[in-house]
Structures are given as structure tokens and as C-alpha cells.
Design a protein around this motif. Structure first.
Motif, PDB file in Angstrom:
ATOM      1  N   UNK A   1      29.786  43.295  42.811  1.00 43.77           N
ATOM      2  CA  UNK A   1      30.860  43.907  43.779  1.00 43.77           C
ATOM      3  C   UNK A   1      31.921  44.616  42.921  1.00 43.77           C
ATOM      4  N   UNK A   2      32.341  43.779  42.137  1.00 41.20           N
ATOM      5  CA  UNK A   2      33.424  44.504  41.373  1.00 41.20           C
ATOM      6  C   UNK A   2      33.073  45.775  40.690  1.00 41.20           C
ATOM      7  N   UNK A   3      31.794  45.823  40.051  1.00 32.47           N
ATOM      8  CA  UNK A   3      31.173  46.914  39.346  1.00 32.47           C
ATOM      9  C   UNK A   3      30.962  48.003  40.238  1.00 32.47           C
TER      10      UNK A   3
ATOM     11  N   UNK B   1      35.208  44.129  48.017  1.00 30.24           N
ATOM     12  CA  UNK B   1      34.459  44.607  46.628  1.00 30.24           C
ATOM     13  C   UNK B   1      35.049  44.657  45.546  1.00 30.24           C
ATOM     14  N   UNK B   2      36.350  45.183  45.590  1.00 31.95           N
ATOM     15  CA  UNK B   2      37.511  45.394  44.380  1.00 31.95           C
ATOM     16  C   UNK B   2      37.787  44.143  44.041  1.00 31.95           C
ATOM     17  N   UNK B   3      38.122  43.094  44.970  1.00 27.89           N
ATOM     18  CA  UNK B   3      38.345  41.851  44.392  1.00 27.89           C
ATOM     19  C   UNK B   3      37.144  40.788  44.249  1.00 27.89           C
TER      20      UNK B   3
ATOM     21  N   UNK C   1      43.758  48.032  48.964  1.00 23.81           N
ATOM     22  CA  UNK C   1      44.547  46.546  48.123  1.00 23.81           C
ATOM     23  C   UNK C   1      43.662  46.724  46.541  1.00 23.81           C
ATOM     24  N   UNK C   2      44.713  46.762  45.732  1.00 27.55           N
ATOM     25  CA  UNK C   2      44.303  46.944  44.328  1.00 27.55           C
ATOM     26  C   UNK C   2      43.549  45.706  43.852  1.00 27.55           C
TER      27      UNK C   2
END
Length: 228
Positions: free
Chosen positions: A195-197, A139-141, A8-9
Motif C-alpha cells: 500500500x505504501x509503495x 495507502x499512504x500510511x 494526510x501525510x
């Protein structure tokens, strides 16, 4: 150890987009929205998730739970039986009006839902792992994540900085962690940004490089053995 990446981008909603998404989903501005992402199966801790929700509504009456994605996958027929157990527990505890199921969503809508929740709960019974794609998506979101303590240390993800860990199969501890975040929007935002980082460590290009380096080392070792 080579992790997997998120399918999931990562996406970032503006404050207005987030409010609009929540309103369209039927949430009040003051609702405390928990989310879970992925198929239900025994290793994902669905029963512990519902028991955590039950504890939370006793002290945080505006708590809601958003179940993102399909309910069960096709690879394990036993998942249907587990889903029925989860549904039975929801009914037994009187939580049906607090649990919403999105069903199958396009990837961009999954990302929007992850951005719109307040806390992502992932109560894996075998602990968090870098092989869990649902964790990678959170994490990515930029989710404020509460998940279960890994079986082996994960130096890439630090408790209290990138996410919060609780013991597996411990709804009381998971509810306490979620309540900590409910009363601390600044901490939720901080965890989300970290989380994003950290998700950059698990990008697919980094994973490809790690595989290439591993195969190169193995090939070099084989070459030295043949020379010997």
C-alpha cells in the motif's frame, strides 16, 4: 482518470512507537484493532461497518473498532441523521464498549492512528475509488486495507497484493476478510508495504503532472481544430 491524493501525510511508526500509541489509547497488546477513517455518511457504509464488527466479535472476542476523525462533516446536514442511525445500531448490538471515537485530530495524529491499527475497514457502498481521500490516506500510511470492490476496474490497486476487496453491503464477506488478516500478521505487513509503495502513484506532484499533460493535450487539440 486522474486520482486525488492524500491530505494526510504518510508516516511510519517504529514498533515501540506503535505499541506506545496503542497503550495510550487503552488497547491491550493482544487486541485486534480495526479502524475507520472519515466522516460518516450513507456512501461510507457505516451501518455495514458496525454489522461487520458485530460478526467479528462473535469469533474474535478481542476485536475493537477505532473511529478516526470527526464523526460528521458540515457540508451535508443529512449526515447527522445517519450518524444517529449508526449510534443506534451500536447500542442495539451491545457494541458501545468496543467502539472508540477520536474526534478531531491533528494530521500527524491521524497518521499515527492509521499506523497503529491492525486493519482499516472502508466499506464504501459505491465501491473503492481513486477519488476517495480516506482510501488514499490509508495507502499512504501503510494500512492493511479491506474495502469494497470498485464499480470499474482499478488496475493501480490489485486485490490480494495492495488491499483486499469485498462486495459492498456484505458484512459477512468483510468480516471474513478481516478474520483472514487477524490470523495472518505477515499478510497484514505485506499488504501495508505494498500500500505504501502504491501510494507513490497518488502523490500530489504526480497528480499535478497528470493535470498539466491533460490540459496540454486539450489545448493542442483545440489548436488543430482552429487551424482546420
Amino acid at each position: 482518470r486522474i486520482p486525488i491524493g492524500s491530505n494526510i501525510r504518510g508516516r511510519r511508526l517504529s514498533a515501540g512507537e506503535r505499541d506506545a500509541w496503542r497503550a495510550q489509547a487503552g488497547y491491550d497488546p493482544n487486541d485486534f484493532v480495526l479502524a475507520y477513517f472519515g466522516f460518516l455518511n450513507p456512501s461510507k457504509g457505516g451501518l455495514a461497518l458496525i454489522r461487520t464488527l458485530h460478526r467479528l466479535v462473535q469469533v474474535q472476542p478481542n476485536t475493537q473498532l477505532l473511529m478516526i476523525g470527526e464523526q460528521v462533516g458540515a457540508s451535508d446536514t443529512g449526515n447527522n441523521a445517519y450518524w444517529q442511525e449508526v449510534q443506534a445500531l451500536i447500542a442495539k448490538l451491545g457494541l458501545a464498549d468496543r467502539v472508540r471515537w477520536t474526534g478531531n485530530l491533528p494530521d500527524a495524529e491521524v497518521a499515527a492512528a492509521l499506523n497503529a491499527c491492525d486493519v482499516l475497514l472502508m466499506p464504501y457502498t459505491d465501491g473503492a475509488s481513486l477519488r476517495r481521500g480516506t482510501l488514499m490516506a490509508g495507502l499512504a500510511n501503510g494500512c492493511a486495507i479491506v474495502t469494497t470492490t470498485p464499480q470499474a476496474p482499478l488496475p493501480e490497486l490489485q486485490d490480494g497484493r495492495d488491499l483486499l476487496y469485498t462486495p459492498p453491503e456484505d458484512p459477512a464477506a468483510m468480516a471474513a476478510a478481516a478474520l483472514q488478516l487477524a490470523g495472518n500478521p505477515a499478510l497484514r505487513a505485506e499488504l501495508g508495504e505494498h500500500a505504501r509503495a502504491r501510494s507513490a502513484l497518488f502523490a500530489w506532484d504526480a497528480i499535478a503532472r497528470a493535470h498539466w499533460e491533460q490540459y496540454t493535450r486539450v489545448a493542442a487539440a483545440d489548436g488543430r481544430r482552429h487551424e482546420a
